[in-house]
Design a protein around this motif. Structure first.
Motif, PDB file in Angstrom:
ATOM      1  N   ILE A 174      -3.848 -35.884  58.921  1.00 31.65           N
ATOM      2  CA  ILE A 174      -2.928 -35.739  57.792  1.00 31.65           C
ATOM      3  C   ILE A 174      -2.003 -34.546  58.015  1.00 31.65           C
ATOM      4  O   ILE A 174      -0.785 -34.630  57.827  1.00 31.65           O
ATOM      5  CB  ILE A 174      -3.716 -35.562  56.476  1.00 31.65           C
ATOM      6  CG1 ILE A 174      -4.533 -36.824  56.157  1.00 31.65           C
ATOM      7  CG2 ILE A 174      -2.757 -35.231  55.326  1.00 31.65           C
ATOM      8  CD1 ILE A 174      -3.720 -38.063  55.909  1.00 31.65           C
ATOM      9  N   GLU A 175      -2.587 -33.428  58.432  1.00 38.27           N
ATOM     10  CA  GLU A 175      -1.788 -32.223  58.666  1.00 38.27           C
ATOM     11  C   GLU A 175      -0.756 -32.451  59.774  1.00 38.27           C
ATOM     12  O   GLU A 175       0.395 -32.015  59.656  1.00 38.27           O
ATOM     13  CB  GLU A 175      -2.716 -31.064  59.022  1.00 38.27           C
ATOM     14  CG  GLU A 175      -3.566 -30.601  57.837  1.00 38.27           C
ATOM     15  CD  GLU A 175      -4.714 -29.685  58.253  1.00 38.27           C
ATOM     16  OE1 GLU A 175      -4.775 -29.322  59.447  1.00 38.27           O
ATOM     17  OE2 GLU A 175      -5.546 -29.364  57.391  1.00 38.27           O
ATOM     18  N   THR A 207       0.610 -35.282  60.647  1.00 33.84           N
ATOM     19  CA  THR A 207       1.662 -36.172  60.145  1.00 33.84           C
ATOM     20  C   THR A 207       2.634 -35.409  59.252  1.00 33.84           C
ATOM     21  O   THR A 207       3.857 -35.580  59.356  1.00 33.84           O
ATOM     22  CB  THR A 207       1.046 -37.347  59.368  1.00 33.84           C
ATOM     23  OG1 THR A 207       0.188 -38.100  60.235  1.00 33.84           O
ATOM     24  CG2 THR A 207       2.128 -38.270  58.813  1.00 33.84           C
ATOM     25  N   GLN A 255       0.267 -43.740  60.051  1.00 28.01           N
ATOM     26  CA  GLN A 255       0.459 -42.712  59.027  1.00 28.01           C
ATOM     27  C   GLN A 255       1.921 -42.278  58.944  1.00 28.01           C
ATOM     28  O   GLN A 255       2.394 -41.872  57.881  1.00 28.01           O
ATOM     29  CB  GLN A 255      -0.442 -41.500  59.301  1.00 28.01           C
ATOM     30  CG  GLN A 255      -1.902 -41.747  58.976  1.00 28.01           C
ATOM     31  CD  GLN A 255      -2.739 -40.483  59.070  1.00 28.01           C
ATOM     32  OE1 GLN A 255      -2.242 -39.407  59.377  1.00 28.01           O
ATOM     33  NE2 GLN A 255      -4.028 -40.603  58.810  1.00 28.01           N
ATOM     34  N   GLU A 298      -5.408 -42.079  52.298  1.00 22.03           N
ATOM     35  CA  GLU A 298      -4.221 -41.844  53.119  1.00 22.03           C
ATOM     36  C   GLU A 298      -2.946 -41.855  52.281  1.00 22.03           C
ATOM     37  O   GLU A 298      -2.042 -41.030  52.484  1.00 22.03           O
ATOM     38  CB  GLU A 298      -4.142 -42.898  54.224  1.00 22.03           C
ATOM     39  CG  GLU A 298      -5.236 -42.743  55.270  1.00 22.03           C
ATOM     40  CD  GLU A 298      -5.327 -43.918  56.223  1.00 22.03           C
ATOM     41  OE1 GLU A 298      -5.515 -43.684  57.420  1.00 22.03           O
ATOM     42  OE2 GLU A 298      -5.214 -45.072  55.761  1.00 22.03           O
ATOM     43  N   ALA A 312      -2.895 -38.603  50.199  1.00 18.72           N
ATOM     44  CA  ALA A 312      -2.712 -37.438  51.068  1.00 18.72           C
ATOM     45  C   ALA A 312      -1.311 -37.350  51.653  1.00 18.72           C
ATOM     46  O   ALA A 312      -0.810 -36.252  51.919  1.00 18.72           O
ATOM     47  CB  ALA A 312      -3.747 -37.468  52.188  1.00 18.72           C
ATOM     48  N   LEU A 313      -0.677 -38.495  51.820  1.00 18.87           N
ATOM     49  CA  LEU A 313       0.661 -38.514  52.428  1.00 18.87           C
ATOM     50  C   LEU A 313       1.765 -38.781  51.405  1.00 18.87           C
ATOM     51  O   LEU A 313       2.899 -39.092  51.760  1.00 18.87           O
ATOM     52  CB  LEU A 313       0.700 -39.553  53.553  1.00 18.87           C
ATOM     53  CG  LEU A 313      -0.214 -39.215  54.740  1.00 18.87           C
ATOM     54  CD1 LEU A 313      -0.285 -40.377  55.720  1.00 18.87           C
ATOM     55  CD2 LEU A 313       0.256 -37.948  55.454  1.00 18.87           C
ATOM     56  N   ARG A 349      -4.496 -33.777  46.975  1.00 18.21           N
ATOM     57  CA  ARG A 349      -4.741 -34.187  48.355  1.00 18.21           C
ATOM     58  C   ARG A 349      -6.056 -33.598  48.873  1.00 18.21           C
ATOM     59  O   ARG A 349      -6.873 -34.295  49.472  1.00 18.21           O
ATOM     60  CB  ARG A 349      -3.568 -33.730  49.239  1.00 18.21           C
ATOM     61  CG  ARG A 349      -3.789 -33.987  50.730  1.00 18.21           C
ATOM     62  CD  ARG A 349      -2.525 -33.732  51.533  1.00 18.21           C
ATOM     63  NE  ARG A 349      -2.108 -32.342  51.539  1.00 18.21           N
ATOM     64  CZ  ARG A 349      -1.059 -31.864  50.865  1.00 18.21           C
ATOM     65  NH1 ARG A 349      -0.330 -32.658  50.119  1.00 18.21           N
ATOM     66  NH2 ARG A 349      -0.726 -30.590  50.939  1.00 18.21           N
ATOM     67  N   LEU A 408     -10.230 -34.991  50.842  1.00 19.45           N
ATOM     68  CA  LEU A 408     -10.410 -34.771  52.272  1.00 19.45           C
ATOM     69  C   LEU A 408     -11.660 -33.939  52.552  1.00 19.45           C
ATOM     70  O   LEU A 408     -11.906 -32.924  51.894  1.00 19.45           O
ATOM     71  CB  LEU A 408      -9.186 -34.066  52.857  1.00 19.45           C
ATOM     72  CG  LEU A 408      -7.869 -34.850  52.809  1.00 19.45           C
ATOM     73  CD1 LEU A 408      -6.721 -33.983  53.329  1.00 19.45           C
ATOM     74  CD2 LEU A 408      -7.966 -36.145  53.617  1.00 19.45           C
TER      75      LEU A 408
END
Length: 407
Positions: free
Chosen positions: A216-217, A219, A280, A304, A307-308, A369, A373
């Motif tokens: 995630i980070e 992306t 992603q 996802e 988070a995004l 977010r 996680l």
């Protein structure tokens, strides 16, 4: 995630350190529960109370129950890997106690979702019940705590489709139900529905599926949340034209097939049926992300999408979502009934032209977010933290169970 071996190098506790004469907190006598004496509290460095002093003892099981599975690196990073992440975080956490006689709960680290099929590469959990039963037999023989509480203060993780039923097909899972030897325990499971179901007929906490924080980070470093979102509605995944499985059941209750048939030619919808490792990067470009059920109602797409920064469109009737106290699901997502799939386009167009900006503003809150996680180390507000809060809420219930059994 970090080095999977590091967390397991911590001090382990042998059977010799256990004092059978000392009761765990979850086995406290009525006199303690009714006492006016303040309970000893544990503090973080900043002075805040950490889970009201709750302590968790992590069993040091033979490696065949957990660490041996890490020989396949996918074990620690696939969608079922919360069982690994929670174990790691607890091993490094101040919540952990090395003295089992001072524990509120006992965590049993058995990895049941890391047996990958050589045929299709998917997790095969046919061994799950026998593996957990063997682990219960081991701790019952080596320690006094399971028998003393009949397992009611013991915690397990079940991160696959139908959770504590330990089967991938719902009809079989429903018929088998929760294994008898786990019916008194607490299960951390990804499966959750808002109606009565045999696979949640046990003390449990609904947790999110695992999505790598590092992915995630990475992306978001390339494409920030507030960047251009040129995809209106996104879905990538299994959408069968003829969804009847060899088992005779319809995958996704035909919802995904209906989405494909209805919107496959709609330019507003970016639908893809094939795998893509960098998907992603598509999510972070999207305004709405479709999250239809698969075999089970939950999906890693939920995590996802949040988070995004893509508004999750949940299409799974009756789903119970994780950590509603930390994640304001009604304010950051849309729910569409399975029967209303044909109206998704109309619904999303209306939201886009009215209150999408307000939804995105709440969705992009970093605390939302973080709550979904799992990190290598327990962090305030992260998914393991939220899980511990859920466990803390069961402290009184655990005491009551034991008080009832003592009487």
């Amino acid at each position: 995630m970090g080095d999977r071996g590091e967390a397991f190098d911590s001090v382990s506790v042998s059977r010799k350190t256990v004092s059978p004469s000392k009761a765990s907190r979850a086995l406290a006598e009525d006199s303690y529960l009714n006492s006016s004496a303040p309970r000893r509290r544990r503090y973080r460095d900043d002075g805040d109370i950490l889970f009201e002093g709750m302590k968790v003892y992590v069993y040091d099981l033979p490696e065949k129950y957990n660490r041996d599975w890490l020989s396949d690196e996918r074990c620690g990073r696939h969608l079922f890997a919360a069982e690994v992440a929670i174990h790691e975080a607890l091993m490094r956490s101040d919540v952990r106690t090395l003295d089992p006689s001072d524990a509120d709960f006992f965590f049993v680290p058995v990895y049941v979702s890391c047996n990958f099929s050589k045929i299709n590469g998917f997790p095969a959990i046919g061994h799950a019940r026998s593996l957990i039963k063997a682990a219960v037999g081991h701790i019952s023989y080596e320690f006094p705590f399971w028998k003393r509480s009949n397992g009611s203060d013991h915690v397990f993780v079940a991160t696959h489709d139908f959770g504590s039923c330990f089967h991938t097909m719902e009809d079989v899972a429903t018929a088998d139900g929760v294994p008898e030897f786990l019916k008194n325990s607490i299960i951390l499971q990804t499966f959750g529905v808002a109606f009565k179901h045999p696979c949640q007929a046990v003390e449990h906490i609904v947790i999110p599926p695992y999505v790598s924080p590092a992915s995630i980070e990475n992306t978001l470093e390339k494409s920030p949340l507030t960047g251009d979102r040129d995809i209106f509605a996104f879905f990538r995944g299994k959408m069968e034209l003829n969804p009847k499985n060899v088992s005779g059941r319809f995958y996704s209750k035909k919802v995904r097939t209906m989405i494909w048939r209805r919107y496959g030619g709609d330019r507003r919808f970016y639908l893809r049926r094939h795998r893509f490792a960098g998907y992603q990067s598509e999510i972070v470009r999207s305004k709405f992300c479709l999250c239809p059920l698969g075999w089970a109602p939950w999906s890693p797409r939920l995590v996802e999408s949040v988070a995004l920064g893509c508004v999750p469109v949940i299409i799974a009737d009756g789903i119970r979502l994780p950590f509603p106290g930390a994640v304001p699901w009604p304010e950051i997502s849309l729910t569409v009934a399975e029967r209303d799939v044909d109206r998704i386009g109309e619904i999303l167009q209306h939201v886009s032209s009215t209150n999408l900006t307000a939804i995105q503003r709440r969705l992009w809150d970093p605390t939302v977010r973080k709550a979904l996680l799992f990190y290598d180390r327990l962090q305030e507000g992260d998914a393991t933290w939220q899980t511990m809060l859920g466990l803390q809420a069961k402290l009184v219930r655990s005491h009551r169970r034991m008080r009832g059994s003592i009487q």
